[in-house]
Design a protein around this motif. Structure first.
Motif, PDB file in Angstrom:
ATOM      1  N   ALA A 190      23.609  47.804  51.673  1.00  0.00           N
ATOM      2  CA  ALA A 190      25.034  47.755  51.678  1.00  0.00           C
ATOM      3  C   ALA A 190      25.815  46.994  50.718  1.00  0.00           C
ATOM      4  CB  ALA A 190      25.599  47.670  53.244  1.00  0.00           C
ATOM      5  N   ILE A 191      26.980  47.563  50.233  1.00  0.00           N
ATOM      6  CA  ILE A 191      27.610  46.615  49.181  1.00  0.00           C
ATOM      7  C   ILE A 191      28.961  46.754  49.522  1.00  0.00           C
ATOM      8  CG2 ILE A 191      25.819  46.677  47.351  1.00  0.00           C
ATOM      9  CD1 ILE A 191      27.474  48.907  46.035  1.00  0.00           C
ATOM     10  N   ALA A 192      29.776  45.722  48.908  1.00  0.00           N
ATOM     11  CA  ALA A 192      31.052  45.596  48.994  1.00  0.00           C
ATOM     12  C   ALA A 192      31.933  46.270  47.678  1.00  0.00           C
ATOM     13  CB  ALA A 192      31.677  44.124  49.119  1.00  0.00           C
ATOM     14  N   PRO A 193      33.173  46.587  47.473  1.00  0.00           N
ATOM     15  CA  PRO A 193      33.524  47.130  46.449  1.00  0.00           C
ATOM     16  C   PRO A 193      33.247  46.124  45.133  1.00  0.00           C
ATOM     17  CG  PRO A 193      35.136  47.229  48.098  1.00  0.00           C
ATOM     18  CD  PRO A 193      34.166  46.449  48.618  1.00  0.00           C
ATOM     19  N   PRO A 194      33.144  46.609  44.045  1.00  0.00           N
ATOM     20  CA  PRO A 194      32.793  45.558  43.007  1.00  0.00           C
ATOM     21  C   PRO A 194      33.921  44.540  42.621  1.00  0.00           C
ATOM     22  CG  PRO A 194      33.071  47.868  42.111  1.00  0.00           C
ATOM     23  CD  PRO A 194      32.897  47.886  43.516  1.00  0.00           C
ATOM     24  N   ILE A 195      33.797  43.511  41.933  1.00  0.00           N
ATOM     25  CA  ILE A 195      34.905  42.716  41.334  1.00  0.00           C
ATOM     26  C   ILE A 195      34.568  42.273  39.826  1.00  0.00           C
ATOM     27  CG2 ILE A 195      35.782  40.413  41.492  1.00  0.00           C
ATOM     28  CD1 ILE A 195      34.517  40.036  44.314  1.00  0.00           C
ATOM     29  N   LEU A 196      35.572  42.953  39.109  1.00  0.00           N
ATOM     30  CA  LEU A 196      35.702  43.075  37.699  1.00  0.00           C
ATOM     31  C   LEU A 196      36.264  41.823  37.187  1.00  0.00           C
ATOM     32  CD1 LEU A 196      36.540  46.699  36.831  1.00  0.00           C
ATOM     33  CD2 LEU A 196      34.288  45.756  37.200  1.00  0.00           C
ATOM     34  N   ILE A 197      35.552  41.078  36.198  1.00  0.00           N
ATOM     35  CA  ILE A 197      36.247  39.887  35.527  1.00  0.00           C
ATOM     36  C   ILE A 197      35.886  40.250  33.972  1.00  0.00           C
ATOM     37  CG2 ILE A 197      36.148  37.327  35.289  1.00  0.00           C
ATOM     38  CD1 ILE A 197      34.331  37.342  37.885  1.00  0.00           C
ATOM     39  N   PRO A 198      36.959  40.862  33.535  1.00  0.00           N
ATOM     40  CA  PRO A 198      36.853  41.190  32.083  1.00  0.00           C
ATOM     41  C   PRO A 198      37.033  39.923  31.110  1.00  0.00           C
ATOM     42  CG  PRO A 198      39.041  41.853  32.979  1.00  0.00           C
ATOM     43  CD  PRO A 198      38.346  41.117  34.174  1.00  0.00           C
ATOM     44  N   ASP A 199      36.670  40.527  29.671  1.00  0.00           N
ATOM     45  CA  ASP A 199      37.089  39.614  28.812  1.00  0.00           C
ATOM     46  C   ASP A 199      36.443  38.075  28.692  1.00  0.00           C
ATOM     47  OD1 ASP A 199      38.337  41.696  27.684  1.00  0.00           O
ATOM     48  OD2 ASP A 199      40.242  41.263  28.751  1.00  0.00           O
ATOM     49  N   THR A 200      35.276  37.920  29.377  1.00  0.00           N
ATOM     50  CA  THR A 200      34.742  36.554  29.563  1.00  0.00           C
ATOM     51  C   THR A 200      34.019  36.381  28.015  1.00  0.00           C
ATOM     52  OG1 THR A 200      32.533  37.016  29.977  1.00  0.00           O
ATOM     53  CG2 THR A 200      34.054  36.700  32.094  1.00  0.00           C
ATOM     54  N   PRO A 201      33.926  35.264  27.707  1.00  0.00           N
ATOM     55  CA  PRO A 201      33.122  35.044  26.202  1.00  0.00           C
ATOM     56  C   PRO A 201      31.963  35.723  26.017  1.00  0.00           C
ATOM     57  CG  PRO A 201      33.676  32.851  27.311  1.00  0.00           C
ATOM     58  CD  PRO A 201      33.643  33.906  28.287  1.00  0.00           C
TER      59      PRO A 201
END
Length: 80
Positions: free
Chosen positions: A12-23
């Motif tokens: 079972a998983i939680a909603p995804p967390i997006l972290i855009p624009d990392t190096p």
């Protein structure tokens, strides 16, 4: 060499967390909230302690998966 099934996992998983624009690209973190695993010789539960830290590279050509889970067998042993 012959391959042998160790076990199958249902998580079972939680909603995804997006972290855009990392190096390195866009990071997608998906926390595992529980689950189970079962195979011919072992079965147990997936503890709510892991996550998939997926990276979509900046060039868009490949994704890198980093899944880490803690498993607890029905006889009480834990493993990562």
């Amino acid at each position: 060499m012959e391959l042998e099934l160790l076990f199958e996992i249902t998580a079972a998983i939680a909603p995804p967390i997006l972290i855009p624009d990392t190096p390195d690209g866009t990071r997608v973190v998906v926390h595992v909230t529980g689950g189970k695993f079962e195979g011919p010789r072992v079965k147990g539960t997936v503890l709510a302690s892991g996550a998939d830290w997926f990276l979509v590279r900046a060039d868009g050509k490949i994704g890198i998966i980093d899944v880490r889970l803690v498993l607890k067998t029905d006889d009480g042993e834990t493993s990562t």
